[in-house]
Design an enzyme around this catalytic site. Structure first.
Site, mmCIF file in Angstrom:
data_model
loop_
_atom_site.group_PDB
_atom_site.id
_atom_site.type_symbol
_atom_site.label_atom_id
_atom_site.label_comp_id
_atom_site.label_asym_id
_atom_site.label_seq_id
_atom_site.Cartn_x
_atom_site.Cartn_y
_atom_site.Cartn_z
ATOM 1 N N GLU A 1 19.915 92.974 15.546
ATOM 2 C CA GLU A 1 19.745 91.634 16.131
ATOM 3 C C GLU A 1 19.115 91.671 17.522
ATOM 4 O O GLU A 1 18.382 90.766 17.908
ATOM 5 C CB GLU A 1 21.083 90.892 16.181
ATOM 6 C CG GLU A 1 21.609 90.469 14.818
ATOM 7 C CD GLU A 1 22.471 91.543 14.159
ATOM 8 O OE1 GLU A 1 22.522 92.689 14.680
ATOM 9 O OE2 GLU A 1 23.090 91.246 13.128
ATOM 10 N N LYS B 1 29.431 77.760 9.580
ATOM 11 C CA LYS B 1 28.930 77.928 8.222
ATOM 12 C C LYS B 1 28.943 76.626 7.429
ATOM 13 O O LYS B 1 27.977 76.277 6.752
ATOM 14 C CB LYS B 1 29.777 78.978 7.491
ATOM 15 C CG LYS B 1 29.337 79.217 6.067
ATOM 16 C CD LYS B 1 30.158 80.289 5.394
ATOM 17 C CE LYS B 1 29.571 80.572 3.996
ATOM 18 N NZ LYS B 1 30.291 81.652 3.312
ATOM 19 N N PHE C 1 37.407 86.467 10.307
ATOM 20 C CA PHE C 1 36.525 87.619 10.138
ATOM 21 C C PHE C 1 35.153 87.329 10.749
ATOM 22 O O PHE C 1 34.576 86.279 10.511
ATOM 23 C CB PHE C 1 36.368 87.955 8.647
ATOM 24 C CG PHE C 1 35.401 89.084 8.400
ATOM 25 C CD1 PHE C 1 35.664 90.363 8.864
ATOM 26 C CD2 PHE C 1 34.201 88.864 7.729
ATOM 27 C CE1 PHE C 1 34.768 91.400 8.661
ATOM 28 C CE2 PHE C 1 33.303 89.887 7.520
ATOM 29 C CZ PHE C 1 33.586 91.162 7.988
ATOM 30 N N GLN C 2 34.658 88.255 11.520
ATOM 31 C CA GLN C 2 33.373 88.121 12.216
ATOM 32 C C GLN C 2 33.295 86.866 13.075
ATOM 33 O O GLN C 2 32.242 86.271 13.226
ATOM 34 C CB GLN C 2 32.193 88.176 11.231
ATOM 35 C CG GLN C 2 32.030 89.566 10.631
ATOM 36 C CD GLN C 2 30.702 89.763 9.911
ATOM 37 O OE1 GLN C 2 30.134 88.807 9.387
ATOM 38 N NE2 GLN C 2 30.212 90.989 9.881
ATOM 39 N N MET D 1 12.951 107.784 35.730
ATOM 40 C CA MET D 1 13.233 107.020 36.937
ATOM 41 C C MET D 1 14.606 107.370 37.494
ATOM 42 O O MET D 1 14.804 107.429 38.709
ATOM 43 C CB MET D 1 13.141 105.519 36.641
ATOM 44 C CG MET D 1 13.228 104.640 37.862
ATOM 45 S SD MET D 1 11.934 104.976 39.069
ATOM 46 C CE MET D 1 10.647 103.841 38.549
#
Lengths: 193, 559
Positions: B48, B160, B110-111, B470
């Site tokens: 993502e 959802k 969940f999630q 760096m």
């Protein structure tokens, strides 16, 4: 110094979170924050007191106004305004010293609003300094409990903070820039690593 | 129609045709409807974060809004880096996440993650949509906010069951937000005041920031500079706002900007800062940037005025309105003496930023050759973060707006791979070269799979020195050479290329560079070049952290 800033905000979920988060994120120190509804549906009013120099007040106003849900910001610090907070103070009070306490309340224009054999609940609506002074006077009797609302503020006279905002055609928000695109003296942050 | 269709219809209404995303449980109702909305192309990434960076780079290159889509919980949290990256660099982006069904929100389902809460401090604005009937107005508002004023990321969180709820498609005719109105009126007083300051100045300088590129005002900038003969230096993100060949272009300022740009900035009597947020990396120690200069600060975001540096004249508004107004009011003049002074500096202090004249393979040489070999192409340079980023900015002759795609404010390593993906999708005709660090590449190279899927001919040039360069430079210079956790063993990058089915080229010597670049350009597909560059180069000049721009050092000896 302390700055009193009033923000009119959309009454939407999360708006308090946004404001609080902004203060934390930018390192502004909130002294008090009072939130309530206004006479206009959908608009809430926040009164925020912050500690800091002019620079901080300037940034605070501009950063607050950047939040989409903030409709208007007004700094009351140098304005002719009424500033009040409410405190409820429960003190130890027996029949022996109750009269003495009531005399003190009269001086501060505070009211007794509840009583028991050993205690007194006092209500005061005043400027913060007055409340502080009352508390100092009551402390020797023994304060059992105290709650304060934080400051709320309103302009004196006929004009209001809300009128411009509630006028459909008002362009306060687009004028904000030219009015408040300004500045102040003070220290600037250090360079980060 | 159902919420999922409303979402897709909303995107179409806003002329959005590309999404970068990754599916998951709660966004399945939305994915289920993709086949019925063929106008929208969904690009399936492998992580993502990459969807977010791709959307970000897509916006930087195209100037249009970039859109990323993720599922709830881990999908949403994986987006956070990309959201903050877009926020810091003011990139118009829309981030859509699914969430658990309304009756499960707050129940630790969940999630489930509090995406609205997590994103809140990283976005320009965000929404949790709780009714399908709110979807279309919310998308209209969100896209309006993301793309107007000072652009930025906006996030929409959709449970959802809202995707499945039936509602009308009620796209609003106009958007009226009480707390967000774009200032159309010019502050003529401020413009006159600014013009007067410019007219009175003997040693004026323009700082051209990212705002010039965002507002597409690079031509207006040049007009202003030419009329009053004002030298222009840019910020890192302002690179490309003026062609390097322009006689008033004096490079870029900042921690690894040129010596002469930094000293010109500190010596000017009037600074005209355009579309920039006065960042510490660009300006060094604020208090000593140039205490005597008058500062005209023009930015669309009033909160940037006086935030880090007090402006003599703050001007709020869109550069496309303000630049012509100021150009109109200022006198035609020349500043030959001042410009000669800078030219002398330039003559005597350019070595520290030159390409090392050694037989070793240096990053400076490689990136410069990449630029040279692509002179005839429409080159887009994407970089990661670190030494290679600075050298690319110094030596790639970036002369067009939107030609350099780099993570400025947040400094996100790993940006280079997904950003190249987004850049190439935004402009399929351009030649995208991704200048990668060996460290950053390993953070996000899973996107090679997406790039292969999408048949994107991106050229990846890995500057492989086996170090986090760096970080090593800082440990060497400021931590007494105490090198800790910067020497990394690298995988066989050519085998990685092979594993993804793309062409890999190894370059170990200077004389192989041009051939490799030409070969990569000739291949109609992605190519990965593993440049085994020398290991101990440091980026010069440098403004040490906390130093002022006029304390720019040109070698370690000066520290």
């Amino acid at each position: 110094m302390k700055h009193t800033v009033v923000a009119l905000v959309e009454d939407k979920p999360g708006v308090l979170n946004r404001v609080a988060s902004l203060f934390r994120r930018r390192g502004f120190n909130i002294d008090s924050l009072a939130v309530g509804t206004t006479h206009e549906a959908g608009v809430s009013r926040m009164t925020i007191v912050v500690e800091g120099n002019e620079n901080i007040a300037d940034q605070l106003e501009k950063q607050l106004f950047k939040l989409i849900d903030v409709i208007k910001v007004e700094n009351f610090t140098n304005q002719n305004a009424i500033m009040r907070e409410l405190a409820l103070i429960k003190v130890k009070a027996s029949t022996n010293n109750r009269r003495e306490i009531l005399d003190i309340l009269e001086v501060f224009r505070a009211q007794p609003i509840d009583l028991s054999t050993a205690s007194l609940v006092i209500q005061i609506v005043a400027h913060r300094d007055t409340i502080d002074a009352l508390i100092e006077n009551l402390s020797r009797f023994g304060i059992l409990e105290m709650v304060r609302t934080g400051r709320i503020a309103m302009r004196r006279g006929y004009t209001t903070t809300t009128d411009e905002v509630l006028d459909e055609n008002d362009d306060y928000s687009s004028n904000f820039h030219s009015q408040l695109g300004r500045l102040s003296n003070g220290n600037f942050p250090f360079v980060s690593d | 129609m159902i919420g999922a269709d409303i979402v897709l219809e909303s995107l179409k209404k806003a002329k959005i045709d590309t999404l970068f995303g990754y599916p998951g449980g709660v966004v399945l109702p939305l994915y289920d409807r993709f086949p019925f909305h063929k106008e929208i192309k969904h690009i399936l990434v492998r992580h993502e974060q990459a969807a977010g960076h791709a959307a970000d780079a897509y916006a930087r290159v195209s100037g249009k809004i970039g859109v990323a889509l993720a599922t709830s919980g881990p999908g949403a949290t994986n987006l956070v880096t990309a959201v903050q990256n877009a926020m810091m660099d003011s990139i118009p982006t829309l981030f859509i996440t699914g969430n658990v069904a309304r009756n499960l929100i707050g129940k630790d389902g969940f999630q489930e993650a509090d995406a609205t809460g997590i994103f809140m401090p990283t976005v320009k604005h965000n929404y949790l949509v709780t009714h399908a009937s709110d979807l279309a107005p919310t998308f209209a508002e969100a896209i309006h906010i993301a793309t107007t004023g000072r652009p930025g990321p906006v996030h929409i969180d959709i449970p959802k069951d809202v995707f499945l709820e039936e509602a009308e498609f009620n796209w609003p005719k106009e958007i009226n937000l009480r707390g967000y109105k774009i200032d159309k009126n010019l502050n003529t007083d401020a413009i006159s005041e600014a013009s007067n300051l410019i007219n009175q100045s003997e040693k004026p300088i323009i700082f051209a920031g990212h705002g010039i590129i965002i507002s597409n005002t690079h031509k207006l900038l040049q007009k202003l500079a030419e009329k009053a003969d004002i030298p222009v230096i840019t910020t890192l993100l302002g690179i490309g706002s003026m062609p390097t060949s322009h006689e008033l272009h004096y490079g870029w300022m900042g921690m690894h900007g040129s010596y002469y740009a930094n000293h010109a900035a500190s010596s000017a009597d009037t600074i005209i800062a355009l579309g920039m947020r006065m960042d510490d990396r660009a300006l060094g120690r604020f208090a000593d940037l140039n205490p005597n200069a008058k500062i005209v600060h023009i930015d669309i975001d009033p909160a940037e005025h006086d935030k880090n540096l007090k402006a003599t004249v703050p001007v709020v508004g869109n550069l496309s309105d303000i630049l012509p107004a100021i150009t109109n009011e200022i006198d035609e003049t020349n500043h030959a003496e001042w410009i000669n002074w800078i030219n002398d500096l330039k003559k005597n202090h350019s070595d520290s930023m030159s390409i090392p004249d050694t037989s070793e393979l240096s990053v400076q040489f490689v990136v410069n050759q990449i630029a040279k070999e692509n002179k005839k192409n429409k080159l887009v340079v994407v970089t990661g973060v670190g030494q290679h980023q600075m050298w690319a900015a110094q030596h790639m002759d970036i002369s067009e707006p939107r030609q350099l795609v780099t993570s400025g404010g947040l400094g996100t390593m790993g940006f280079e791979v997904p950003a190249a993906l987004g850049a190439q999708v935004a402009d399929p005709k351009s030649t995208v070269w991704s200048i990668c660090g060996d460290g950053g590449f390993q953070m996000t190279f899973q996107e090679l799979a997406t790039i292969v899927d999408e048949k994107l001919p991106i050229k990846f040039a890995i500057m492989n020195n086996g170090f986090l360069g760096m970080v090593r430079q800082w440990q060497e210079l400021f931590y007494q050479q105490n090198l800790v956790d910067v020497n990394m063993s690298q995988p066989d990058f050519l085998k990685i290329a092979e594993a993804y089915g793309i062409q890999g080229i190894e370059v170990t010597k200077k004389d192989q560079v041009i051939e490799a670049i030409q070969k990569a350009n000739s291949i109609n597909g992605p190519v990965l070049i593993d440049f085994r560059v020398e290991t101990d180069g440091n980026v010069w000049p440098m403004v040490p952290a906390g130093a002022a721009l006029n304390e720019t050092v040109e070698s370690a000896k000066e520290l």
